[in-house]
Every structure is written in C-alpha cells, then in structure tokens.
Design a protein around this motif. Structure first.
Motif, short mmCIF file in Angstrom:
data_model
loop_
_atom_site.label_atom_id
_atom_site.label_comp_id
_atom_site.label_asym_id
_atom_site.label_seq_id
_atom_site.Cartn_x
_atom_site.Cartn_y
_atom_site.Cartn_z
N UNK A 21 46.91 39.14 36.74
CA UNK A 21 47.10 39.05 38.18
C UNK A 21 46.57 40.31 38.81
N UNK A 22 46.40 40.23 40.08
CA UNK A 22 45.74 41.32 40.74
C UNK A 22 46.69 42.44 41.12
N UNK A 70 55.72 41.65 37.86
CA UNK A 70 56.02 42.23 39.17
C UNK A 70 57.04 41.37 39.92
N UNK A 118 46.74 32.89 34.28
CA UNK A 118 47.39 33.37 35.49
C UNK A 118 48.82 33.84 35.17
#
Lengths: 437, 712
Positions: A21-22, A70, A118
């Motif tokens: 993920x970014x 996160x 993802x």
C-alpha cells in the motif's frame, strides 16, 4: 490490511521489503523497527504500535518477519499469515533463514506478489503455488494451456488438488502423532496433562478420491450404541475407556474436510490433496496415559552443594520402547562442578544451559532407571534463592498414543473403483513435559 | 554461479560505477545477461539504493515472453513509477497488451500491477482493461480484478463510481467461484470502510445467502473476510441470527486460528438475540476451540488470550472448567505468561481457587520480577474476589513475606492492604507486617503499610513509634508517602489523642511550613482546621466507615467492552482500546479520542453510576453531604464506585479516558483529597479515607466546588 512485509536479519539489515500500500515508506520503517525492536532488549510484546504504524513481528531462525499495518488490522490473521510465510519458505528452500532469503530473494518477491494482493492474503497452499512459482521459472509459451489449468485450480473449490493425478499403486499413509503435555507438581500430583494430536496423511491416490475417515471418537461411538445404561458418571467414564473410545475435546481440520458434515454427524469426509498434508489436529484431556513417571528429589545442602536423586519409570507395555529419551535437570546458576552416576544412559553437565542432560537412547517399557548427582556451587556475593525451574523431558515412542486414539477405518471411494492400500503409524512425543521439584 | 553473483550484490558499500554496469547489462544483446542485470537491480533496490536512474532501461525489458522477467520489471515499476511519471506512459501499451494475453497468469499480473502504479496517467488507462478483466472467463483473473477495484477506488474514487465498478463488484458476490466472492467482499468492505457514504457493502438477505454459500468453499483467508462481514451484519430477526450461527459454528473446527476467532466473533455477536437455550449451547461449543488456540504459536496465542480476556469480561462462565489450560509453562514468553495470569483470575471461583493458589505460589518464587509481582497481586485479587478463599490467600501471602525476597514482600504488603479494605478480622497479622518495615523502599509499599498503621492505630500498641520513625525522614519521602503519613498521623491522634499530640503537631507543622508541594500543604491545612474546630466533626469525617471494595481487577467500562467485542481479533482487541486511539493521523486521532471520552463521561454521569471518568465529581458531591449535614454520611454509593476507584484507576491511566481527567476544573481542589499525581493508581484510594463516594451530575460539580471554598 497489511501495508508491507519486511524481512530482517539479526543485525537489523533489511533483506526484503515489499510494499503493498502506498501509506508506508520502506526505509524509514526499517530504521524504526531496527531501533525499536531489534536493538531494544526490553520488548515484551510481539505487537508494537508507533504513531499509527503497527509492527507485528515473528522471529524464525535468524530472521525477523515483520508485517506492517496502518489500520485496525486483524492481528490473528497477520500472525497466522507470517507463520504461513515461514512454512512456505521452509517448503521451498528447506530452511527459511538469512542465507535462504538472500539466495532466493527474487523468488520470495514473486511469492509475496502471489500470496498477497493489496495486503489481502490470497491462496497460500504450498502445493498449488509450487505449480506455477518455481525455482526454474515457467516459460509462458509452453504454459498457456497449463496456466489456465493452474489458475482454475488456484481458485477452484478444490484449490488443493489437481484432477489428473495418477498412481500405479494407490496408497495412503496415516501418521498419528501426539504431543503429550504434562505439568507435575513437586508433590507428584498432575497439575495438567493433555494431548495435542495431529494426523498427518500422505495420500498417493489417483483421480479425485472421496475419503471417509473413522476414529474411536467417543461421541460417534456413543451415537452408534445408544443403549448404554446410564450409571454414575465416573463409572461411565471408566467403561468408555475400557471400550477403547476417546473423548476429543476439540478437533480442527485441513480445509479439505467438509466441516458441516462433521458438525452434524461427526463424520470426517474429504478429498485429500496430493502428497503430504496435515489432515487434522485434536486435543484430548481425559484419560491421558503418561508414558513416563519421574520422581525427583533435590536437596540443597548448605549453600555450596545440591544433591539430586532422579528416578524415571516407563509406564507403557514391555514390548514397546521409547527412543531418544532426554531428561534435562536444571542446576543452580553458580554451579561449579557436577558429578553424576546413572543406571542407564549417559549424563552430562551443560554449563551454558545450566542443566544436566541425561540421555537414554532406548528405553524399554516397564523399566526404571535412576540418576544421582552432586553439584558443587561456587559462593556468590549476592546469594539469591534458586528459582528451581522445572525438570523437562523429551522422547519419542512408537506405536503408542497417550490419548488412546485409534484409527478405525479409512475408506476411499473413487469413480474407477480401484483398491488402495492404507498404512497407519502411531507416535507419541513429549510436548512440554515438565516436572517441578 | 548465479547464486554467487546475487550474494555478491549484498555487501552494503556501493561499488563505483554500479549503475553504469547495470545499465550495460540491461541493454545487452543477450537475454540471460539482461535478466541477470534485472535481478541485480532488484537486489540493489531492496538494499535501499536509488536505482531510479535505470527506469528507461528497465522499461525496454518489459515486453518479454519470460514471465519471471516480466514480474521483476513490474516489481521495479511499482516502486519507481512515481519518480518517472512521464515515462510510465511508455509502459501503458505493454500493460494493456498483457491484460489481453491468452495466458490468464499474465492477464492477472498486468491488472494487479497496473493497480499498484499510482500515476494519474496510468489510472486513466486502467479503466478499459479493468472492465474487461472483471468479466474475464478465468476466475483467477476475476479475483485479481476485484481487488484492483479497491485499488482504483483508493486512487480515484470518482472514476471508480462513474464507471460503475462498484455495481459490477456487487454482482460478483454472486459469482460461481468462492474465491472471487471472497475478494469481491474484501474489496467492497475496504471501500465501505474508506467512505461509508457509498454504501458499498450493504448486506441484504439475498447477499447474506450468497455469503453463507461461499463460506464453506473458499480459502481460509476468504473465510475470515466473509465471517467478519457476517459479524458486522446487523439483524433483528431471530430466525436469521439462528441461521447465521448454525452456518458459522462448523468453522470453529478450522485449523487456521484467525478463522476460528472470526467465527467466534460472528457467533458471539449474533448469539445475543437468539433464544437463551440455543445461545447456551453455542457458548458451550465455543469453549474447546478457544482453549485450542492457547496451544498455537506464541504470538497467535497472545492475540487469542487478549481476546479471551475480553470474552470473559462479558461472559465469565464460558471457560470456568478450563483453568488448568492456562497454567504457565516455564518457557512461555513473558507477554503470554502475564496474560494467562489475568485470565486465570477471571476464571477463578469457589471450586477451583485452591488449584490456582498453589500455582500462583509457585510463580511467586520464579525469577522474572515483573511476573512475580503480578503473581503476588493475583493472589490478592483472588482473595478479594472469592470470600472463602481469603484465609488461604492471606496464609500464602504470609509465607511469601517470610521468603524475605525484597520485591515479593513489598508487593505482598500492598496486596494485604487491599485485603484489609475488603475484610475484617485479619488484624492479627499486622505485627508480622510491621517486622518488614526496613525492607520497604518503594513508595507504594511504604504508603500501604502506613495506611494500615493509621487505620488500625487503636490495635497497634506501638503505632506512634512506627509512625515516628517515618516522620523523622518526612521531607525525604515521596509525596504519596507523605500524604499517607499525614492522614495516618491524624487518625492516630483522633484515636489516641493523649499520645499523639506532639506527633501530629510536628507533622502538620512540617507539612505546612517546610514542604513545597501544594497538595500536601493544602491537605495539612484542611486537617489542621478540622482538628482545631471540632474534634467530633473531624472524627466523623476522618474515621467514618468505608464501604468495602469488591474487586481489584481491571475491568473495561461496559460501553468500551461492547465496542471491543465487535472488534474481536483485531488490533483494537489486543490493545483493549478503541481503534481511534492508535490509527488516524496525529491530531485527528487525539481529537477523536477526546471526543469519545467526553461522550462517555457524559453518559456515565447520566447513568449516575460512577464510571472511571465520573469519580472525581462524585468525590466532590459527597464532600458536600458531609460538611453540611454535619452527620456521618450514609453510604449511598453503589459498590461499583469503589470498584472503579481501586482497580479502575490504573486502567484509566492507560486508557483513552485519561485526557479528560486533566480537563476537570476541580483539579486543584481535588489535590486536597486526592493523593495528588499518584503514579500508581492502586494506592490512590487511600487518599480518600473518611469520604464516601456516590454518583454525581456534572452541573453540581461547580456548586460543590464553591461550597468547599466557602468552607475556609
């Protein structure tokens, strides 16, 4: 879900970093983990949240495997996934350590790419993955037809089995492996005894065989013979044990087992994967047969001497024998010298581990052996009481199950109706076999 | 050979001209050299070297028939696309081509990678391939495309909505392939969480049916997703809830612990509305799999134990018979041991406490200091929880005191103080405690002993002497101990005025003139005035009966517990904190926490059960009662009030409620009655002697505040 997977060696060098993920920056993350976990001896939890980033780590051999999240991720899933990654690594490289990771980093990236998308775990079945992620590489020209087949399998309802398996001899091996756990108090009362069992199957069967598997499960056997008279509870238990049925406290199955069927009528029905797999795990706590009885007398004489008298007796039939029986007898931290005498096997003092190791290579049933030892202690300035860690045992014993579990039948049904040969083996090992003194 | 070369890539010192070397390799005319160079580039990337300069050279290697090589180039692209957004456009063509490749693996790879390249130009081109792959004939490609929708939504929500991908996803819940179903649900759940207004995952009875169908067939990870969705599904229909439970229960037997926990969560939530008998049956079925989780890998065990702890707070009886399973193994990691200890206390009852006590005694003799202390504390918790166990517990504690191990003795004294606050009739052991006087060096233990001496001053013949030894070093003590000492001396004086006159004078003098701490000084003034006005009133206040405490275990407030039960197996359930406290960014997170805390406080005030947040106000209100009625206050407080005081306070320090305690306008005044900024909350309560607690309403706080001020 998972934002990234990181692998570290013990020095805290980043071996693998795969971001899904970014929302995370790799190299900053690895610095944080190195400082906060690897070089911080005070860490007491496998989960650490700093700011809004959570590190969940597992240590295996000499590497750390870290999942970064996160969000309010599913912690059980993250850890289970990390362990699955270790299992995959072991089955691909034999060993999943720093060297294996360095030598195969490309393959590991490939694997990660396949098993996580993802940040969500996808198919993690080793057998399926091995079909299209290999050390040699799949050439796409020859693989188009193959690939469609592979992908069908990777996603299908029988994601664990290929359809076109063929064997000349159809065989199935069943291994019943039990880890017996014991905690015995210094007075010789059993504080806790239970069995963690595992049934491993190696199936070499052609086609798509439907298997039916039967154990001497008490609930099932009771269901068969409902006419049992209802006596007092203790008596009933005894008759059941005599009748050779076992109460399984809890069972867990490989995903090939039809759970609904087990839940309604306790029948174990499945289409096995090809080759070796763990069919089920179970737990039993009633009527646990302890293979060894240990009696230890440890006397601290003054501040400079400790006397040991350890007797161990085998409770199983005289025709059986256990192998690799190892008894670890803790010694005080300030032990200077130890003298030992044994009636069987060899005893050796391991100063680095602080215990006496007594090894008996072959332990025949119903026999009893004794060790006596004297430990001389050096005097220390701060005399702290010795915490007396428990004595612990490891062994393996064939053709014996602590729980009394037996395989009653294994039936194989297949369209072509071939006959198959089945083999069953039993083994009992020590799980955490601890005796206090 | 190849292996050696890779290994050589790993030394950290960059070699001169490495980039140059790689570039030559990437542009080589030989396929194997190019592939080798790509591998080396990826190796360098992993080490954190900047190899973005090679972007154009790698792009050239993208159009290849070698699947491995393609994967590597794609991996590189995902990492560095951001640094070369303009060059990415060159890759688009290959991507689009690949997404139509006859090989499903390549189609899936292309669509998976495209979703990960966060460059606007690429996103525009993603539309068409995504639409196609969502309808692909291969389930493998479809399941990859389903996740890609979530990626696209993350990048550009409006584009995703405009193209109707969300609707396509919803249709895909009915796909024939269970893995596609699972991934579609995953993607929808993610979108739903990111922006609830889209209503991406609204479970209808029809969808519910599809989910339950897919549950038994998809992979383990998919099951977790489906089970989580089922748990979040709100139903009021009893039949429907029963049906869900019935279908989910078989998953208890799954080998994957996260599936088991997800199943437990789903059943636990839907169990609430189904019939009592049926619910009981499910509770029984839940116990064995929970116990089995305790034999999994330590980290998984930890997560499981934290969740079991939550479940036990809601339903203490589920594991009543399973005490032995939680006995600590010698080699368990410390975090597992501490958790097991807490669970054992929760399970303890009249029947099994002896077992537990034997075990705790064993732990108290181990070496890990933290663990030993917790074990001693657990003995006390056991005594307070189970009345019939108390005598045996006290005996064990006395035995432990006799070991003379410093930290064991100190912890034991703190624990015994709590036992005194619960039960009468153990004053006989006070002399034994007083013998350990010299061993105590921690403020907590010292404070506890002083409290005991003050409380039972009339029964201890040499109470004056004991206090005097402490008072000699009054100024060097911790604030916490000073406050205790002050109160204890006043108690002694009220009980034996003739002997303690000098002592109390000395302490009050010292506290008011020589100490800088306002808490201490103010409390001394209050006592002084009380004593000099009317000794009878002073007696009523200082020596009034205190309601006994009922528990010293940390428990979560019902509201929080309820919320956490909906979060089973997530990080929130491991931390026992709502997710807002550790996710979200900086200030935003803190605000959310504060808001929640205030809401909770208001609610608890409304319910007028003194929850953690309401306690301080409660204190003030009862003070009102005492001073103006002139009589000893009736102990009107519900037992929970003290419960939260003693056990709840440490929880509050760690819990998100703490920010509110600072915002309370009574703070300065409270210092008088509170033991100040007591670092260890357990002892806090001893600052309140003579006072009772009850529920209070926030608006009364101000009034009582003024009333007290006018008192002076």
């Amino acid at each position: 879900m998972l934002s990234g997977i990181l692998l570290f060696n013990q020095k805290g060098e980043n071996l693998i970093f795969r971001q899904f993920r970014n929302d995370c920056r790799g190299h900053r993350l690895s610095d944080v983990f190195r400082i906060q976990v690897i070089s911080n001896a005070q860490v007491r939890s496998p989960i650490l949240t700093l700011g809004s980033t959570t590190f969940s780590h597992v240590k295996h051999e000499n590497i750390y495997i870290v999942g970064v999240t996160k969000s309010n991720a599913n912690a059980a899933l993250v850890f289970e996934f990390l362990y699955r990654l270790i299992a995959l690594g072991k089955s691909y490289f034999g060993k999943f350590d720093e060297e294996a990771v360095k030598n195969n980093f490309v393959l590991i990236y490939e694997l990660l790419d396949e098993i996580l998308d993802f940040g969500y775990p996808q198919n993690t079945e080793t057998d399926t993955l091995k079909m299209y992620i290999t050390t040699e590489g799949v050439k796409s020209e020859r693989a188009i037809e193959d690939s469609s087949r592979i992908t069908m399998q990777a996603t299908g309802a029988l994601s664990w089995r290929r359809a076109d398996v063929k064997y000349r001899r159809n065989e199935a091996f069943v291994d019943v492996i039990e880890d017996v756990n014991l905690l015995m108090s210094a007075q010789g009362t059993v504080l806790r005894a239970d069995v963690n069992g595992q049934i491993v199957m190696r199936a070499y069967l052609s086609g798509v065989p439907e298997c039916k598997f039967g154990l001497n499960d008490r609930l099932l056997l009771d269901g068969d013979g409902l006419t049992r008279p209802s006596g007092n509870k203790g008596g009933q238990k005894a008759t059941r044990a005599a009748a050779g049925s076992v109460t399984l406290e809890d069972c867990q199955f490989h995903q090939c087992v039809k759970l609904g069927k087990f839940d309604t009528d306790r029948i174990i029905n499945f289409v096995p994967p090809d080759g070796e797999f763990e069919l089920m795990r179970y737990r039993a706590t009633e009527n646990v047969n302890l293979p060894f009885r240990v009696h230890a007398i440890v006397n601290e004489i003054g501040k400079t001497k400790v006397e040991y008298q350890v007797a161990i007796r085998a409770n199983y039939g005289a025709k059986l024998f256990a192998t690799n029986v190892i008894i670890r007898i803790p010694t005080p931290l300030n032990t200077a010298n130890i003298s030992t005498r044994t009636s069987q096997g060899k005893a050796k003092y391991e100063p680095s581990e602080n215990y006496i190791v007594w090894k008996i290579a072959r332990f025949t049933g119903q026999s009893e052996y004794v060790l006596s030892a004297d430990a001389t202690l050096t005097s220390m300035t701060n005399q702290k009481a010795w915490s007396r860690p428990p004595l612990n045992l490891s062994f393996s014993l064939l053709m014996f199950t602590s729980s009394g579990l037996l395989v009653r039948y294994l039936k194989v049904f297949e369209k072509s109706n071939y006959s198959s040969v089945k083999w069953v083996r039993y083994m009992t090992r020590a799980g955490s076999y601890e005796i206090r003194f | 050979m190849a292996a050696n070369r890779i290994r050589n890539m790993f030394p950290v010192t960059p070699r001169k001209g490495e980039t140059f070397e790689l570039r030559t390799g990437l542009n080589s005319q030989f396929a194997h050299e190019r592939k080798e160079a790509i591998r080396s580039t990826i190796a360098a990337m992993t080490l954190g070297k900047d190899v973005s300069a090679l972007f154009p050279d790698l792009l050239k290697n993208m159009a290849t028939s070698d699947l491995d090589q393609k994967k590597l180039v794609y991996l590189y692209l995902m990492n560095y696309a951001k640094t070369h957004p303009d060059l990415c456009i060159l890759a688009v063509n290959t991507f689009v081509q690949d997404s139509e490749d006859p090989n499903p693996l390549i189609r899936a790879l292309a669509i998976r990678t495209m979703g990960c390249i966060r460059v606007d130009k690429i996103v525009e081109y993603l539309e068409e391939p995504l639409r196609k792959t969502l309808k692909d004939e291969s389930p493998y490609v479809r399941k990859t495309a389903a996740i890609c929708v979530a990626k696209l939504f993350n990048l550009n929500p409006s584009l995703c909505l405009e193209n109707g991908f969300l609707d396509t996803l919803k249709e895909m819940i009915g796909d024939s392939n269970p893995m596609v179903v699972a991934n579609s649900v995953t993607a929808l759940a993610e979108i739903q969480e990111a922006s609830p207004e889209t209503g991406a995952l609204l479970v209808t009875p029809n969808i519910l049916k599809k989910l339950l169908m897919a549950l038994n067939e998809c992979t383990e990870w998919g099951r977790v997703t489906i089970l989580t969705t089922l748990a979040e599904y709100k139903t009021t229909d009893v039949k429907e809830a029963e049906h869900i439970c019935e279908r989910v229960v078989p998953q208890f037997q799954h080998v994957n612990p996260s599936v088991v926990l997800a199943a437990v969560k789903a059943v636990f939530i839907h169990m609430r509305i189904i019939g009592h008998d049926l619910a009981k049956q499910y509770t029984r079925k839940m116990a064995p799999p929970l116990v089995t989780l305790v034999s999994s890998a330590p980290e998984v065990q930890y997560v499981a134990l934290r969740n079991i702890n939550l479940l036990l707070q809601k339903q203490p009886e589920i594991l009543a018979k399973e005490m032995r399973v939680f006995f600590c193994k010698y080699n368990d990691p410390p975090y597992v041991k501490l958790e097991k200890l807490e669970i054992m206390i929760r399970i303890a009852n009249e029947k099994n406490y002896e077992q537990l006590l034997m075990e705790l005694k064993e732990y108290a003799l181990e070496v890990d200091m933290d663990f030993v202390r917790r074990a001693v504390r657990a003995i006390g918790q056991c005594a307070i929880k189970i009345e019939s166990a108390c005598e045996k517990c006290v005996n064990v504690l006395l035995e432990l005191i006799n070991t003379k191990v410093n930290y064991v003795v100190q912890e034991a004294i703190v624990v015994i103080k709590d036992i005194f606050r619960r039960y009468d009739g153990y004053e006989g052991i006070i002399p034994t405690l007083c013998k350990c006087l010299d061993e105590l060096d921690e403020p907590n233990a010292r404070g506890s002993l002083i409290w005991i001496v003050g409380e039972y001053a009339e029964k201890i013949s040499n109470a004056g002497e004991i206090l005097e030894t402490f008072i000699d070093g009054f100024k060097d003590e911790y604030t916490q101990v000073q406050l205790q000492l002050l109160t204890a001396t006043v108690k002694l004086f009220l009980k034996k005025p003739e002997t303690a006159q000098g002592l109390v004078q000395k302490v009050l003098q010292c506290a008011t003139t020589e100490c800088d701490n306002p808490d201490l000084r103010d409390r001394a003034y209050v006592y002084w005035r009380l004593l000099s006005s009317d000794p009878q009133i002073a007696k009523n206040i200082v020596l009034s009966d205190k309601p006994p405490i009922t528990s010293t275990m940390q428990s979560l407030s019902p509201g929080l517990l309820e919320q956490l039960l909906g979060e089973i197996s997530t990080l929130a359930s491991v931390y026992h904190k709502p997710p807002e406290t550790f996710i979200g960014q900086g200030r935003f997170g803190a605000d959310a926490v504060q808001k929640r805390a205030i809401e909770e406080q208001q609610q608890s005030a409304r319910e007028s059960t003194a929850q953690a947040a309401g306690v301080k106000g409660a204190n003030a209100e009862n003070l009102l009662d005492i001073d103006f009625d002139g009589a000893a206050p009736a102990s009107a407080s519900p037992p929970t009030a003290l419960d939260t005081m003693s056990g709840g306070t440490p929880a509050r320090v760690a819990s998100p409620l703490s920010p509110t305690s600072g915002s309370n306008n009574l703070d300065d005044l409270l210092g008088v009655f509170d033991s100040g900024p007591a670092p260890a909350g357990n002892n806090l309560v001893t600052g309140f002697e003579g006072l009772n607690f009850g529920g209070s309403l926030p608006q009364q706080q101000k009034r009582s505040n003024e009333d007290i001020l006018s008192l002076f």
